[in-house]
Design an enzyme around this catalytic site. Structure first.
Site, PDB file in Angstrom:
ATOM      1  N   ASP A 145      -5.821  -4.759   0.365  1.00 56.18           N
ATOM      2  CA  ASP A 145      -6.818  -4.856   1.429  1.00 56.18           C
ATOM      3  C   ASP A 145      -7.486  -6.226   1.458  1.00 56.18           C
ATOM      4  O   ASP A 145      -7.924  -6.685   2.518  1.00 56.18           O
ATOM      5  CB  ASP A 145      -7.916  -3.801   1.243  1.00 56.18           C
ATOM      6  CG  ASP A 145      -7.414  -2.378   1.372  1.00 56.18           C
ATOM      7  OD1 ASP A 145      -6.786  -2.076   2.401  1.00 56.18           O
ATOM      8  OD2 ASP A 145      -7.662  -1.575   0.455  1.00 56.18           O
ATOM      9  N   ASP A 169      -0.842  -5.153   2.944  1.00 57.59           N
ATOM     10  CA  ASP A 169      -1.333  -3.968   3.651  1.00 57.59           C
ATOM     11  C   ASP A 169      -0.670  -3.982   5.020  1.00 57.59           C
ATOM     12  O   ASP A 169      -1.002  -4.810   5.864  1.00 57.59           O
ATOM     13  CB  ASP A 169      -2.849  -3.992   3.789  1.00 57.59           C
ATOM     14  CG  ASP A 169      -3.405  -2.663   4.292  1.00 57.59           C
ATOM     15  OD1 ASP A 169      -2.608  -1.848   4.805  1.00 57.59           O
ATOM     16  OD2 ASP A 169      -4.621  -2.434   4.174  1.00 57.59           O
ATOM     17  N   GLU A 223       0.826  -1.208   0.000  1.00 58.94           N
ATOM     18  CA  GLU A 223       0.000   0.000   0.000  1.00 58.94           C
ATOM     19  C   GLU A 223       0.861   1.258   0.000  1.00 58.94           C
ATOM     20  O   GLU A 223       0.609   2.194  -0.766  1.00 58.94           O
ATOM     21  CB  GLU A 223      -0.929   0.008   1.225  1.00 58.94           C
ATOM     22  CG  GLU A 223      -1.781   1.259   1.284  1.00 58.94           C
ATOM     23  CD  GLU A 223      -2.693   1.310   2.492  1.00 58.94           C
ATOM     24  OE1 GLU A 223      -3.662   2.084   2.454  1.00 58.94           O
ATOM     25  OE2 GLU A 223      -2.434   0.594   3.464  1.00 58.94           O
ATOM     26  N   ILE A 228      -0.754  -2.005   7.689  1.00 60.67           N
ATOM     27  CA  ILE A 228      -1.687  -1.805   8.801  1.00 60.67           C
ATOM     28  C   ILE A 228      -3.066  -1.583   8.206  1.00 60.67           C
ATOM     29  O   ILE A 228      -3.355  -0.512   7.665  1.00 60.67           O
ATOM     30  CB  ILE A 228      -1.296  -0.608   9.690  1.00 60.67           C
ATOM     31  CG1 ILE A 228       0.111  -0.787  10.275  1.00 60.67           C
ATOM     32  CG2 ILE A 228      -2.320  -0.443  10.819  1.00 60.67           C
ATOM     33  CD1 ILE A 228       0.592   0.398  11.109  1.00 60.67           C
ATOM     34  N   ASP A 229      -3.895  -2.593   8.266  1.00 62.26           N
ATOM     35  CA  ASP A 229      -5.283  -2.467   7.792  1.00 62.26           C
ATOM     36  C   ASP A 229      -6.157  -2.139   8.998  1.00 62.26           C
ATOM     37  O   ASP A 229      -6.087  -2.808  10.027  1.00 62.26           O
ATOM     38  CB  ASP A 229      -5.740  -3.772   7.137  1.00 62.26           C
ATOM     39  CG  ASP A 229      -7.097  -3.615   6.469  1.00 62.26           C
ATOM     40  OD1 ASP A 229      -7.285  -2.611   5.774  1.00 62.26           O
ATOM     41  OD2 ASP A 229      -7.961  -4.486   6.648  1.00 62.26           O
TER      42      ASP A 229
END
Length: 321
Positions: free
Chosen positions: A245, A98, A78, A100-101
């Site tokens: 994501d 990702d 990301e 930190i989702d």
């Protein structure tokens, strides 16, 4: 030279990826503690700066470790994608990450839905997924053809779904995960709000109302996928996400007997509406339905298709931005 990944290679990559997720989780915990004790937004470094700092730090850690062990694998992250590094999807193995989702949850110290999501794409399809929430120590894993599992703390891996799936007679009996998303413009918000209204509305007073059991928003696409795989949610609808994501979550949901489809158009025109093609993976519209059992009336897959059609007859075709 073309890389060949069979079942044993994928198991080895899974072991590496789980260890990597736990390593990244330690850094996430450190970042969360720093943000919770950060000065207010009038200071030089505010919470948004810290989120960006730890997003980048986690992604750099992940990318560095992958390059040591799998130097020939591609990488889509990301943060690097946002900075302009946007590699084309090929048939070669590619990690899709990702770091930190659920960043809003991360900022606010909401521990139940903030995680790292590590997916592997091979021949342009998601084939491996690891989702780890270090705040509650829940680890979800999935490998194509090898099932998906939840590990809580130091306990044994539990096969997903966690219980025998129950039928879903109609959309009105569903618990559905939805998200408002980051696009707060009028067209997107209006389309989603109208869709949410019809989903929860009493058909006696809301035209097209389905009066589903309820809607939930965890604030993390990866955790929403995981909860569908687990059986906690019946469905999850998302517009506006990116491949990082959802990549890991797709594998985990599919290996738990769930199905994933894209837009209204995919459902209506595809020969196999539940095939996650590159167009679905990158299409930014996702509908996930949990495993449904076979009944005398229909197979589980037929039931999933029936529910998907009913859902798309209810919601608006919101366009991602």
């Amino acid at each position: 030279m073309t890389t060949i990944l069979g079942p044993s290679e994928l198991r080895s990559i899974l072991t590496f990826t789980v260890n990597l997720a736990r390593m990244a989780g330690t850094l996430m915990l450190e970042g969360s503690q720093a943000i919770q004790s950060a000065p207010d937004v009038n200071e030089k470094k505010n919470s948004v700066d810290l989120v960006t700092e730890y997003d980048i730090a986690v992604e750099n850690l992940v990318k560095s470790e992958i390059e040591k062990v799998y130097p020939n694998f591609g990488f889509i992250g990301e943060e690097s994608y946002s900075s302009g590094i946007q590699p084309e999807l090929t048939d070669e193995p590619t990690f899709c990450v990702d770091p930190i989702d659920g960043t809003t949850n991360f900022v606010h110290g909401f521990p139940y839905a903030s995680c790292i999501s590590l997916g592997l794409i091979y021949r342009k399809r998601p084939v491996l997924g690891v989702i780890y929430n270090p705040f509650i120590d829940h680890l979800y894993t999935g490998v194509e053809g090898q099932g998906s599992y939840l590990t809580r703390g130091t306990g044994p891996p539990m096969k997903l779904p966690l219980a025998s799936p129950k039928p879903l007679p109609s959309l009105s009996t569903a618990l559905i995960a939805v998200e408002w998303g980051s696009d707060r413009g009028v067209p997107t918000i209006t389309g989603k709000a109208n869709s949410f209204l019809r989903l929860v509305g009493d058909p006696a007073t809301v035209p097209g109302g389905r009066m589903v059991h309820s809607l939930r928003s965890l604030g993390s696409a990866a955790m929403n996928f995981s909860m569908v795989a687990q059986g906690g949610f019946d469905m999850y609808w998302e517009v506006g996400c990116w491949p990082w994501d959802v990549c890991a979550g797709i594998v985990i949901a599919q290996e738990a007997g769930g199905v994933v489809t894209g837009s209204h158009t995919v459902l209506a025109t595809s020969v196999d509406p539940f095939e996650v093609t590159p167009e679905v993976l990158t299409g930014r519209k996702y509908l996930v339905i949990r495993k449904l059992p076979d009944t005398p009336q229909e197979t589980g897959r037929e039931a999933q298709l029936r529910i998907a059609r009913a859902f798309y007859e209810t919601v608006e075709d919101v366009q991602p931005k």
